[in-house]
Write an enzyme that holds these catalytic residues in place. Sequence first.
Site, short mmCIF file in Angstrom:
data_model
loop_
_atom_site.label_atom_id
_atom_site.label_comp_id
_atom_site.label_asym_id
_atom_site.label_seq_id
_atom_site.Cartn_x
_atom_site.Cartn_y
_atom_site.Cartn_z
N CYS A 53 -0.37 4.36 0.49
CA CYS A 53 -1.00 5.50 1.17
C CYS A 53 -0.05 6.07 2.23
CB CYS A 53 -2.34 5.11 1.78
SG CYS A 53 -2.25 4.36 3.42
N CYS A 75 -0.50 4.27 6.30
CA CYS A 75 0.00 2.97 6.75
C CYS A 75 1.46 3.06 7.22
CB CYS A 75 -0.08 1.95 5.61
SG CYS A 75 -1.74 1.40 5.21
N CYS A 108 0.84 -1.20 0.00
CA CYS A 108 0.00 0.00 0.00
C CYS A 108 0.87 1.25 0.00
CB CYS A 108 -0.91 -0.01 1.23
SG CYS A 108 -2.02 1.41 1.31
#
Length: 194
Positions: free
Chosen positions: A54, A57, A52
Amino acid sequence: MVDTSGVKIHPAVDNGIKPAQPGFAGGTLHCKCSTNPVRVAVRAQTAHNHVCGCTKCWKPEGAIFSQVAVVGRDALEVLEGAEKLEIVNAEAPIQRHRCRDCGVHMYGRIENRDHPFYGLDFVHTELSDEDGWSAPEFAAFVSSIIESGVDPSRMEAIRARLRELGLEPYDALSPPLMDAIATHIAKRSGALAA
């Protein structure tokens, strides 16, 4: 052809992806504290494992992606160090519980019963010493790595490297997860039968 030599994604996938072990039933996650680490039991195999991009995280030092999977919340139990856990952002849909001493996110939990992923906890399986966890399947929120400081000129090579690893890059979640979210919303709105 794009040169992907030297492109690093995450330590758990940079040298190839380990397959899941049939019958694997979970393990114990631990934070990075050398004394009195937080320990969390995950008593089931994870699902929807992915890298991920983003900015929310937790990522290990030097990684441009996190690696995160989900497990039913009833399969997760804090064994030791609960007093060291704090919620990163109580207003976020995923309430990420991190160790206040080392900063590692031990699990993320959704408390909103109306959220499409309510009942699932988000975990970083690289925090476990056990092998056999579900293998990463895709890359989510790939463009978001730019928000964390990755030079946009690197994106073509990063996407190419993700594909070499068998991790299809998306700028949202994978199509099956996006379909699950849309189905949940359609059922709540009455557009689909519940």
